[in-house]
Write a protein that holds these residues in place. Sequence first.
Motif: not given
Length: 275
Positions: A156, A158, A161-163, A166-167, A171-172, A175
């Motif tokens: 969680c 940051p 661009e996200y957290d 997200s990378y 989900s990376y 996305r």
Amino acid sequence: MKIGIDLGGTNVRMGVVNNGVIVKKISERCKADQPEDIVIKQLTDMLHQIISPEIESIGIGVPSVVDAEKGIVYNVMNIPSWKEVHLKEILEKEFNIPVFVNNDCNCFALGEYHFGEGAGSKDLVAVALGTGVGSGIIIDGKLYNGGNTGAGEVGCIPYLEYDYESYCSSSYFTRVHGITGKEAFEKAKANEDVDSIILWNQFGHHVGDLMKVILFAYDPRVIILGGSIANAYEYFAPAMMDSLDSFPYPETVKNLKIYTSKVEDVAILGASTLS
């Protein structure tokens, strides 16, 4: 003997543990989209299948913040109806034996510490890379919960661009590249195209940045990677280590040991040690 439970939005898995060995195990798809009482009934029905007079306690890992003392879980990930569930009270009333509740990644860390790659290390961080990113922390041989069993929610934090989640999770791949992590893994294994190797290199650099955050925050001797993404370790590890080369304290990296989880059902084993 004890029961350990790994409760997730996809599956409910539990086992009877005797001296660090799972002697009986059952698993079901979680009825995660159902009302609170239906999911609780699924859990209790499953427990009735494996409970016996020899069971001393029940430990359960849940993907949420937890009041570990009272055994209350809040806002469980991927089980929308579980906003506030007094799980300890419910299960102790049903089975009349002690019940212990904690975060699922903390149970993963306990499993690795007692039975897996972290055995013998007093300080470790176990990182789950899968649908999301979470971690559990052992400091001086003890689980560090934080105030709400939320210590270690590094996904969680940051980042770009996200957290980090997200990378550094599946989900990376969806996305950014429109494929699943499993598909990216299969392509890399089959050596189908250069793009899949490049993709894992990019992913590895992001995971390396996450490792640096963990080193700055906790300075563990050992980091253990688990979750479905860890199966592709050989494809992202070189880029991850390249990223770690920029860590300002090279001796820290030199002394660090990074392993992948190898013990089957390690979260069930970890949950069984909560008592």
